[in-house]
Design a protein around this motif. Structure first.
Motif, short mmCIF file in Angstrom:
data_model
loop_
_atom_site.label_atom_id
_atom_site.label_comp_id
_atom_site.label_asym_id
_atom_site.label_seq_id
_atom_site.Cartn_x
_atom_site.Cartn_y
_atom_site.Cartn_z
N ARG A 6 0.83 -1.19 0.00
CA ARG A 6 0.00 0.00 0.00
C ARG A 6 0.88 1.25 0.00
O ARG A 6 1.44 1.61 1.02
CB ARG A 6 -0.94 -0.01 1.20
N ILE A 7 0.99 1.89 -1.16
CA ILE A 7 1.69 3.16 -1.25
C ILE A 7 0.75 4.28 -0.84
O ILE A 7 1.03 5.07 0.05
CB ILE A 7 2.24 3.39 -2.66
N HIS A 8 -0.42 4.35 -1.51
CA HIS A 8 -1.45 5.28 -1.08
C HIS A 8 -2.14 4.71 0.15
O HIS A 8 -2.46 3.51 0.19
CB HIS A 8 -2.48 5.49 -2.20
N LYS A 9 -2.37 5.54 1.14
CA LYS A 9 -2.99 5.07 2.37
C LYS A 9 -4.19 5.93 2.74
O LYS A 9 -4.30 7.07 2.31
CB LYS A 9 -1.97 5.10 3.53
N LEU A 10 -5.08 5.35 3.54
CA LEU A 10 -6.25 6.07 4.01
C LEU A 10 -5.80 7.23 4.89
O LEU A 10 -5.12 7.02 5.90
CB LEU A 10 -7.15 5.13 4.82
N PRO A 11 -6.13 8.49 4.54
CA PRO A 11 -5.69 9.63 5.35
C PRO A 11 -6.38 9.63 6.71
O PRO A 11 -7.51 9.16 6.85
CB PRO A 11 -6.09 10.85 4.52
N GLN A 12 -5.70 10.14 7.70
CA GLN A 12 -6.21 10.16 9.06
C GLN A 12 -6.99 11.45 9.31
O GLN A 12 -6.46 12.55 9.14
CB GLN A 12 -5.06 10.07 10.07
N LEU A 13 -8.24 11.33 9.69
CA LEU A 13 -9.06 12.49 10.02
C LEU A 13 -8.77 12.96 11.43
O LEU A 13 -8.48 12.16 12.32
CB LEU A 13 -10.54 12.16 9.87
N GLY A 14 -8.91 14.25 11.66
CA GLY A 14 -8.63 14.81 12.99
C GLY A 14 -9.56 14.32 14.07
O GLY A 14 -9.17 14.23 15.23
N HIS A 15 -10.80 13.97 13.69
CA HIS A 15 -11.79 13.51 14.68
C HIS A 15 -12.18 12.05 14.44
O HIS A 15 -13.30 11.64 14.77
CB HIS A 15 -13.03 14.40 14.64
N ALA A 16 -11.27 11.28 13.86
CA ALA A 16 -11.60 9.91 13.48
C ALA A 16 -12.09 9.08 14.66
O ALA A 16 -13.04 8.31 14.54
CB ALA A 16 -10.39 9.24 12.83
#
Length: 313
Positions: free
Chosen positions: A34-44
């Motif tokens: 996985r090069i592209h990854k799920l971005p982390q949201l500030g309020h995840a």
């Protein structure tokens, strides 16, 4: 709509291997590379636990973000694996393929991933009020925040089909808009609001349409023409809402689109919106430099930015 109509059809795509099974959305356990990854949201954490109050349940949030965004990222990894494109951000992939009729699948997945991330990044479980400074700016363009709300929700609710509705800032004056004026822009299916992607008329951009040369000289000589299509505008994106049915159908039902939009308005983090506005004004010189870069050639994108091994978005 800001964009002028451009008639086009889509070239045939060559399928080299079976794609992901339709019954599977996103399962991180099946991801080996996985090069592209799920971005982390500030309020995840809060969203995962409690959902987005008045807008999405925890299950609805999981479907609209974890599963769907994860699916988009997984597809980007599959489409770019082993190519120079695997190190490119979604933003760069959109701009590089907006004028390439034979790259519809890559454009669609990158554009949807970018837009959906913008949508979720402006949400908060405890949203702050709109600042007096931002209120004044909205008053200049829409007469009042309430007028903006009604216009925004009415526009999104009236869309017959999936897409996004955006609040944008116009960088330069033209015959219809003043410099720094705010306005509303709609994009359909996976259409992108980014100025460099305005050549692609997304409501006709289906992966199964057959024909070549629909972009004329823009597809034959990418990177040499203006980065903004005729009828387009140079804008910055401040806020957006996703109107795809999979986002709201689970929690609000078939007739619940407006209910979802009302809940969305109450969940907007206006501090993030204002930050998007202020951060754009300080980056315009860099943006001008980026627009002069020939992004249209596929091989250029991966070489433009070498990213760390932990992944890109």
């Amino acid at each position: 709509m800001i964009l002028s109509p451009l008639s086009r059809q889509q070239t045939a795509l060559r399928i080299c291997r079976p794609l992901i099974r339709t019954q599977d959305l996103y399962n991180p356990k099946t991801q080996r590379r996985r090069i592209h990854k799920l971005p982390q949201l500030g309020h995840a954490g809060a969203f995962q636990r409690d959902g987005i109050p008045g807008m999405l349940s925890p299950e609805g949030y999981d479907m609209a973000w974890n599963q769907y965004q994860g699916h988009l990222v997984d597809r980007l990894n599959r489409l770019t694996a082993g190519t120079p494109l695997e190190n490119s951000t979604t933003h760069d992939l959109i701009l590089a393929h907006a004028r390439q009729p034979n790259a519809a699948s890559l454009f669609n997945h990158a554009s949807m991933a970018w837009s959906n991330h913008q949508f979720f990044s402006t949400l908060s479980p405890d949203p702050p009020k709109m600042s007096p400074h931002l209120t004044s700016k909205i008053n200049d363009s829409f007469s009042s925040p309430e007028s903006l709300k009604q216009t925004f929700i009415a526009t999104a609710n009236a869309m017959f089909g999936p897409g996004f509705v955006w609040l944008v800032r116009h960088k330069y004056r033209n015959d219809y808009l003043m410099e720094n004026e705010f306005s509303i822009l709609t994009t359909y299916i996976a259409g992108s609001p980014l100025p460099g992607a305005h050549y692609r008329r997304q409501e006709q951009d289906h992966n199964t349409m057959m024909a070549a040369g629909s972009f004329g000289s823009a597809s034959l000589f990418p990177g040499k023409e203006s980065k903004i299509a005729y009828g387009g505008a140079d804008i910055d994106i401040l806020l957006g809402v996703n109107t795809w049915q999979h986002v709201w159908l689970m929690d609000h039902g078939v007739g619940g689109k407006k209910s979802f939009l009302e809940g969305w308005w109450k969940a907007i983090d206006w501090d993030v919106v204002e930050s998007n506005w202020h951060s754009t004004t300080g980056k315009e010189r860099n943006a001008e430099n980026r627009r002069s870069y020939p992004l249209g050639r596929v091989g250029d994108v991966g070489r433009r930015r070498q990213t760390p091994a932990e992944g890109v978005y």
